[in-house]
Structure formats: C-alpha cells, structure tokens
Design an enzyme around this catalytic site. Sequence first.
Site: not given
Lengths: 120, 120
Positions: A62, A67, A82
């Site tokens: 994924s 930030h 996962c």
Amino acid sequence: MNSAKHILLDLYDCDIELIDSSEFVLSTLVKSAEISGCKILNKYFHKFSPQGVTGLICVCESHFSIHTWPEYGYCAIDIFCCKDETDKSIEFLKKSFKAKKTKTRVMERKFINEDNYDKS
Amino acid sequence: MNSAKHILLDLYDCDIELIDSSEFVLSTLVKSAEISGCKILNKYFHKFSPQGVTGLICVCESHFSIHTWPEYGYCAIDIFCCKDETDKSIEFLKKSFKAKKTKTRVMERKFINEDNYDKS
C-alpha cells in the site's frame, strides 16, 4: 485477510532541522518501509518553500506518507500496510525524527463492512 | 491554521471493472483532487496482477491516495488536505466508482497537541 491496517502517526516536538531536510526525510521514510518488510515501488518527495517536506512512497503492500511542518516541529505520517511488522517502523520513525511526544491511531480499513455505513 | 483534515473514505460494492482500470482510477482521482481546488505536484499509479490498483497523488495541500480490491468491490481512499471543498471530491468519487455503500471518517491531524499523547 479481509482488512488492512492504517496507522496515523503524529510526531510532536521533533528536531526541526531534520524534518526540514528532504534528504533525511526521504531516507528515513524509505528505511521505515524496508524495516516493515515492504517492497518499494515508487518514491516521491517535494520540498516546500520556505519550509516543509512531503513524501509519498508506494509499496506493494500500500503506502507510506509524510508531511512535515517544521514551524510546529510536527510530522504527520501514514502507514497503510498489510504487514504485521509496522511496530518496528513506528519506533524507528519516532527515534529518527527525535519526537518528544507522539500520537498513534490504528484505523481498520475493512474490505467487507457488515453494518457500519454512512447514513444516506 | 493549526490542523489538517484527513478523510478516510471507504467505498463498498463498487463497479468492479471501473476500480480495476488504472486509467479510470487515475483520471478519477486526479479529477477529485482538482475539484477540491488542489494543485497537483505528482501522480503515480500501479496496476497489480491479477487485479487491483494503487494510486498516489501529491498535491501542494498534501495528498490523495487510493487502493482498490476489485475482488471485494472495495476502494480505500485518503484525502489529506487543508482545503474546505473536499465534500465535492467525496461525492464525485462515490458516484464515479458507483459505490452502493460508503464509510467516511474525518480525522483531525493537529499540528499542536495539548494533552492527548500516547502513554509511554
């Protein structure tokens, strides 16, 4: 497997110079993904002016994102994964950016949702 | 501004062909970012075999991400953004992927956190 783990990790009172360095933020996020055993597909980083860094890493499992707001000493990190080894990544990130305080929220992303939907 | 809005959008019972098309997923996520008034810095998409798409868009205002599991008819979308116009993006995404059910969680990412930290 019918859900993925999505970790929202907020780091406070970090080292300001470190979280404003795109090279350091890049290498740290990449290493944190590797520590979880994730396979990196792509990495992208952007340095903002006058300060702040955004980084997105796409992994087979994924993504990892960051930030940073050096003016607040703050980093917002996401680990959408996962794999089970994410605890090690979290500890590594906290230490690397020298966060004095942290907030960790683990959100479940269910592939099948029996009942808990938005009201229309 | 001392926090950012992070929306976790789960879409269920989507159109399986649409969420397995990297071209459609790409163009839809880009358009959803534009609808919110975000400025796109970078986009990356990966098509998995035999199925599934991951997309990451970096915007000046943070990021948009999507992971699709066509075998479940499911999409996990994140909108991490400082803009207020994200409601329009959410509606656009729901309609585009023909989601029959949805779950929306709005998480606050606070740049300053007075008290609610992890216990060490």
